[in-house]
Motif scaffolding. Structure first.
Motif, PDB file in Angstrom:
ATOM      1  N   THR A   1       0.828  -1.445   0.324  1.00 33.29           N
ATOM      2  CA  THR A   1       0.299  -0.156  -0.103  1.00 33.29           C
ATOM      3  C   THR A   1       0.918   0.874   0.198  1.00 33.29           C
TER       4      THR A   1
ATOM      5  N   SER B   1       1.310   5.752  -0.449  1.00 35.85           N
ATOM      6  CA  SER B   1       0.235   6.795  -0.685  1.00 35.85           C
ATOM      7  C   SER B   1       1.538   8.153  -1.145  1.00 35.85           C
TER       8      SER B   1
ATOM      9  N   THR C   1       0.592  12.187  -0.263  1.00 34.25           N
ATOM     10  CA  THR C   1      -0.149  13.327   0.420  1.00 34.25           C
ATOM     11  C   THR C   1       0.414  14.606   0.013  1.00 34.25           C
TER      12      THR C   1
ATOM     13  N   PRO D   1      -4.089  13.728   0.398  1.00 31.76           N
ATOM     14  CA  PRO D   1      -4.008  12.326  -0.014  1.00 31.76           C
ATOM     15  C   PRO D   1      -4.323  11.510  -1.413  1.00 31.76           C
TER      16      PRO D   1
ATOM     17  N   THR E   1      -3.911   6.856  -2.514  1.00 32.31           N
ATOM     18  CA  THR E   1      -3.355   6.157  -2.511  1.00 32.31           C
ATOM     19  C   THR E   1      -3.374   4.713  -3.217  1.00 32.31           C
TER      20      THR E   1
ATOM     21  N   THR F   1      -2.815   0.684  -4.246  1.00 28.27           N
ATOM     22  CA  THR F   1      -2.417  -0.719  -4.149  1.00 28.27           C
ATOM     23  C   THR F   1      -1.441  -1.157  -5.181  1.00 28.27           C
TER      24      THR F   1
END
Length: 427
Positions: free
Chosen positions: A274, A276, A278, A288, A290, A292
């Motif tokens: 995962t 991310s 920001t 943000p 995000t 996978t």
């Protein structure tokens, strides 16, 4: 995800939903000087705003006509806006069908004839009885008449000038020190135009603006467990010093504060991660993003001898075909495939084909297969996997005993025994 976007001169595409737009930073600063600059050099289609309310094109008070697209200078046509963060200047452009200030439609803003029969309509320029009014957030009004732009009721300065961009006739406004008057990232604007022939404020435009900030990022499966990340700004105006990555479990580096250029990350393990990104806008909004991702595992080498894995038993002089065609890349990474094979077979050498056919094997042999995978996109060689297969050569078989063989052996033993007795007697 070339990569890409320079924040200081960011132009973001205008996304309008029910009249909600995005304030923009100007790549080519607007020059409000009346010198007829190139339209393409200062304004783009992305700067034009959708209107929250309908456009009232009715400079002659003929209220039954909703779109009186004549040549009158108070026929409002379109509204544009830009925000220059570096100078804290909010720019607007009101485009009209005719020439600004030309109330009677003769393409001369200083000719008073033909308006209401009294000759009091036009000018000079935008005369005392003619005006364009632009109100931001319901409080700060830019009033343009007598060729002068005034900010009321708050203290401040504004500039305005007539411009002509080919067929586009317009008035440009610059609200200086904009952030002291309004929130440049969240405001509404109301425009009215009119004059003596129909009364000020008969043509109207309304639109609202709210910052819509969005980030995105992409990554490249670069080599084995290495992934290359790059972020981009989709919309909004971001603080270029406020980026934060989290690359997930097993990542080196684990974080980064760079949006651009590419951030190279090595993972200790394969599998799902995962990730991310920001960012923070100049107005303080935290944004943000995000996703996978999947880090591909090493390829699986499968070594076979005559179709067998592990150990194959053969007779002396038998031939063996070695095959690695069952090898495969990570099935969860369909963008990878096997690129290269290498067999090392003692006593025979090294082979770079998936299959080595009909080799005579006369002694116990362990063959080693190594495979390398590749990404479909680049074709570059990546990770490797290894497997072995052993060939065991059986010793010659002893002929099986039969009754005749047994009888012969007994007879031979008897003869040998008798001979031994004779020899002893002689002694």
């Amino acid at each position: 995800m070339n990569l890409k976007w320079k924040i200081s001169v960011l132009i973001v595409a205008l996304a309008m939903v029910l009249g909600i737009g995005v304030p923009l930073v100007s790549a080519a600063p607007v020059v409000v000087d009346g010198n007829s600059q190139s339209f393409a050099g200062e304004w783009t289609a992305a700067d034009q705003l959708e209107l929250d309310t309908g456009l009232m094109l009715d400079p002659q008070a003929d209220a039954g006509i909703d779109e009186d697209e004549n040549i009158y200078g108070y026929d409002l046509k379109a509204l544009y806006q830009k925000y220059d963060l570096a100078t804290d200047t909010l720019y607007f452009m009101i485009e009209v069908y005719g020439m600004p200030g030309d109330l009677n439609g003769d393409d001369d803003p200083d000719d008073p004839s033909g308006c209401g029969g009294g000759g009091i309509g036009d000018g000079p320029g935008v005369g005392i009885n003619e005006q364009y009014s632009l109100t931001v957030s319901g409080s700060t009004q830019i009033l343009y008449k007598s060729n002068t732009a005034t900010v009321i009721p708050l203290p401040g300065t504004a500039t305005a000038a007539h411009e002509s961009y080919g067929a586009n006739r317009c008035i440009e406004f610059a609200l200086n020190d904009a952030s002291t008057h309004v929130d440049p990232f969240d405001y509404c604007v109301h425009v009215s135009a009119g004059g003596d022939c129909d009364g000020p404020g008969e043509d109207l435009m309304d639109a609202c603006f709210q910052e819509e900030a969005e980030l995105d990022f992409d990554w490249v499966d670069a080599c084995c467990k290495r992934q290359d990340f790059e972020g981009e700004v989709i919309s909004g105006i971001f603080d270029e010093n406020e980026w934060e990555w989290d690359f997930g479990a097993g990542a080196t580096p684990a974080t980064s504060t760079l949006l651009d250029p590419v951030v190279v990350v090595e993972y200790a393990t394969c599998g799902t991660k995962t990730v991310s990104l920001t960012g923070k806008t100049v107005s303080g909004q935290t944004v943000p993003k995000t996703k996978t991702i999947y880090v591909a595992c090493d390829p699986t080498a499968i070594a076979k001898a005559n179709g067998h894995t592990g150990t194959l038993h053969i007779d002396p002089g038998d031939t063996v075909t070695f095959s690695g065609t069952s090898s495969h890349a990570d099935p969860s990474a369909p963008w990878r495939s096997i690129k290269r094979y290498e067999w090392v077979i003692p006593g025979h050498g090294t082979f770079t084909t998936a299959t080595v056919e009909d080799l005579p094997i006369n002694s116990d042999t362990t063959a080693t297969l190594t495979v390398w995978d590749q990404t479909t996109a680049t074709g570059e060689e990546h990770c490797d996997g290894t497997d072995t297969v052993t060939v065991k050569v059986s010793p010659p078989e002893v002929p099986a005993s039969t009754p005749t063989t047994i009888a012969l052996m007994i007879g031979l033993i008897a003869v040998l025994g008798a001979a031994a007795i004779v020899i002893r007697r002689r002694d």
